[in-house]
Design a protein around this motif. Structure first.
Motif, short mmCIF file in Angstrom:
data_model
loop_
_atom_site.label_atom_id
_atom_site.label_comp_id
_atom_site.label_asym_id
_atom_site.label_seq_id
_atom_site.Cartn_x
_atom_site.Cartn_y
_atom_site.Cartn_z
N UNK A 361 0.85 -1.19 0.00
CA UNK A 361 0.00 0.00 0.00
C UNK A 361 0.89 1.24 0.00
N UNK A 362 0.68 2.20 -0.91
CA UNK A 362 1.49 3.42 -0.91
C UNK A 362 1.34 4.18 0.40
N UNK A 363 2.44 4.75 0.88
CA UNK A 363 2.43 5.41 2.18
C UNK A 363 2.45 6.93 2.10
N UNK A 364 2.48 7.50 0.89
CA UNK A 364 2.59 8.95 0.78
C UNK A 364 1.45 9.66 1.49
N UNK A 365 0.21 9.26 1.20
CA UNK A 365 -0.94 9.92 1.83
C UNK A 365 -1.00 9.64 3.33
N UNK A 366 -0.59 8.44 3.73
CA UNK A 366 -0.58 8.10 5.15
C UNK A 366 0.42 8.96 5.91
N UNK A 367 1.60 9.15 5.33
CA UNK A 367 2.61 9.97 6.00
C UNK A 367 2.19 11.44 6.02
N UNK A 368 1.62 11.90 4.93
CA UNK A 368 1.19 13.30 4.88
C UNK A 368 0.12 13.56 5.95
N UNK A 369 -0.82 12.65 6.08
CA UNK A 369 -1.85 12.80 7.11
C UNK A 369 -1.25 12.78 8.51
N UNK A 382 8.74 11.32 1.42
CA UNK A 382 8.97 10.14 0.61
C UNK A 382 9.38 10.44 -0.82
N UNK A 383 8.68 11.38 -1.46
CA UNK A 383 8.93 11.60 -2.87
C UNK A 383 9.82 12.81 -3.11
N UNK A 391 11.13 0.78 -1.69
CA UNK A 391 10.40 -0.12 -0.80
C UNK A 391 9.81 0.60 0.40
N UNK A 392 10.48 1.70 0.84
CA UNK A 392 9.97 2.43 2.00
C UNK A 392 8.77 3.28 1.65
N UNK A 393 8.47 3.42 0.33
CA UNK A 393 7.30 4.18 -0.09
C UNK A 393 6.03 3.34 -0.06
N UNK A 394 6.16 2.08 0.30
CA UNK A 394 5.02 1.19 0.39
C UNK A 394 5.03 0.48 1.73
N UNK A 395 3.85 0.12 2.14
CA UNK A 395 3.68 -0.56 3.41
C UNK A 395 3.08 -1.93 3.15
#
Length: 405
Positions: A361-369, A382-383, A391-395
């Motif tokens: 699962x992409x983590x960009x939105x999760x980290x931003x939140x 992340x980006x 690999x760290x961009x996905x969970x």
């Protein structure tokens, strides 16, 4: 209402049910908040360890909540109401704030009696359409639920374990109202007395405010069975316990508390809410306030403990509203789309006996939140950081059901 050693007594009646694939109707699990308060404060090193950090009891509560929420269940926390002391406990307000941010329902009740079964158990049974009342214990270690029905208890433990039988167990074993119970009386002896001594006379006496005669009758009967074991249900005679049986036992006040507990009527309970994923931004901000973590610590901890909960409950929420076989899934939340629209072949496996598979699962939105409301937020990295591996961009999140596609 807790009774010491109760679950050991009832173990023969337990039916173990695995938490298998049930995304459309998750188990409803009631949690006694007062028990968690005691358990979260039991760590001996909390006050002395140099790396304890701020509010270790609340940190333990957060981790326990996150671990339980990673299972496909709907949690409802039960807090004692105004008539008992737990309502004044220092952990009540902060844990309720954590539960609110987690979108986990909590209710305040006057108390809940084992004799009529707990309010939350009955609430869950009504929601599931069960015909017979039952209690459930959840084991997070192997993802199972133990169910106890009254018919199974009376069949596999003893037929005398009705309301009055449990009253005898409570006053002899001890519990929430009296920690010690009858000194020297173990659970097997208490179960024998529950089978031999009619506690109905005590209940009737409490209701009629005439205790002297019934108390003496109960005391004489209990001592008789302890000495002679005429029915054989005691297993053997207990002369030492009979000689030490206090004249003041059982305490009328304790009998009254168990026989006439302040119970919130089912009709006064709030409506069961629909399950929802945690609100990441408010939760991260609250965790930073309560635990004093820097944003880097918040993100790293949320990655392993909170984000998987969000993914699971977003998927469960979308599955309840959309059909996986239709194009409606394109309208679902990002986590659900990542699970259902991925064309990667994922081998099926079993985690704690529950079939499923891992999903990226992409983590960009999760980290931003997570970073959105933090005081020292550096922004999403992340980006923007070339040093961050792909690999760290996905969970990797484990789906506890294998029929997603």
């Amino acid at each position: 209402m807790g009774i010491n050693d109760l679950w050991e007594v009832l173990e023969p009646a337990a039916t173990t049910v695995p938490l298998g694939p049930a995304p459309h109707s998750p188990y409803i699990v009631g949690v006694d908040a007062s028990a968690w308060f005691e358990q979260c404060q039991q760590g001996r090193w909390h006050r002395a360890h140099a790396q304890t950090g701020q509010n270790p009891a609340l940190r333990t509560f957060l981790f326990r909540l996150a671990r339980l929420a990673r299972l496909p269940v709907q949690l409802v926390f039960v807090f004692d109401g105004n008539q008992v002391s737990t309502n004044d406990h220092w952990m009540v307000k902060p844990t309720q704030r954590l539960l609110n941010a987690f979108n986990v329902q909590w209710i305040m009740v006057s108390f809940f009696s084992f004799f009529s079964l707990s309010s939350i158990s009955i609430l869950a049974i009504q929601a599931a359409g069960e015909a017979e009342a039952q209690l459930a214990l959840m084991n997070g270690a192997d993802s199972t639920v133990k169910l106890y029905t009254m018919s199974a208890i009376q069949e596999h433990v003893d037929r005398h374990l009705t309301d009055d039988g449990f009253l005898t167990l409570a006053i002899c074993c001890g519990g929430d109202y009296d920690k010690k119970g009858l000194p020297g009386c173990g659970r097997e002896t208490a179960l024998g007395l529950a089978c031999c001594v009619d506690a109905g006379v005590l209940r009737a006496a409490v209701c009629g405010n005439n205790l002297d005669g019934p108390l003496q009758q109960w005391w004489d009967t209990a001592r008789y069975h302890l000495v002679d074991d005429p029915t054989g249900k005691m297993g053997r005679s207990h002369p030492a316990l009979a000689r030490s049986l206090p004249d003041s036992f059982p305490d009328p006040c304790i009998i009254n508390l168990y026989a006439q507990p302040a119970v919130t009527p089912i009709t006064k309970l709030p409506i069961l809410q629909s399950p929802a994923p945690p609100d990441i931004a408010p939760l991260a901000s609250l965790v930073q306030q309560l635990l004093g973590w820097e944003s880097k610590k918040v993100v790293s901890t949320f990655r392993s403990t909170i984000w998987p909960v969000v993914v699971l409950h977003e998927v469960l929420e979308d599955l309840a509203n959309n059909s996986p076989a239709s194009d409606e899934i394109a309208l679902a939340l990002a986590c659900t789309r990542a699970v259902f629209q991925s064309h990667t072949v994922r081998p099926k496996k079993a985690l704690a006996g529950v079939p499923g598979h891992n999903n990226d699962v992409p983590t960009h939105d999760l980290e931003w939140s997570t970073l959105q409301l933090l005081e020292d937020s550096p922004g999403c990295s992340h980006y923007n950081d070339p040093a961050v591996s792909k690999s760290s961009q996905h969970l990797k999140c484990y789906s506890l059901f294998c029929n997603c596609h």
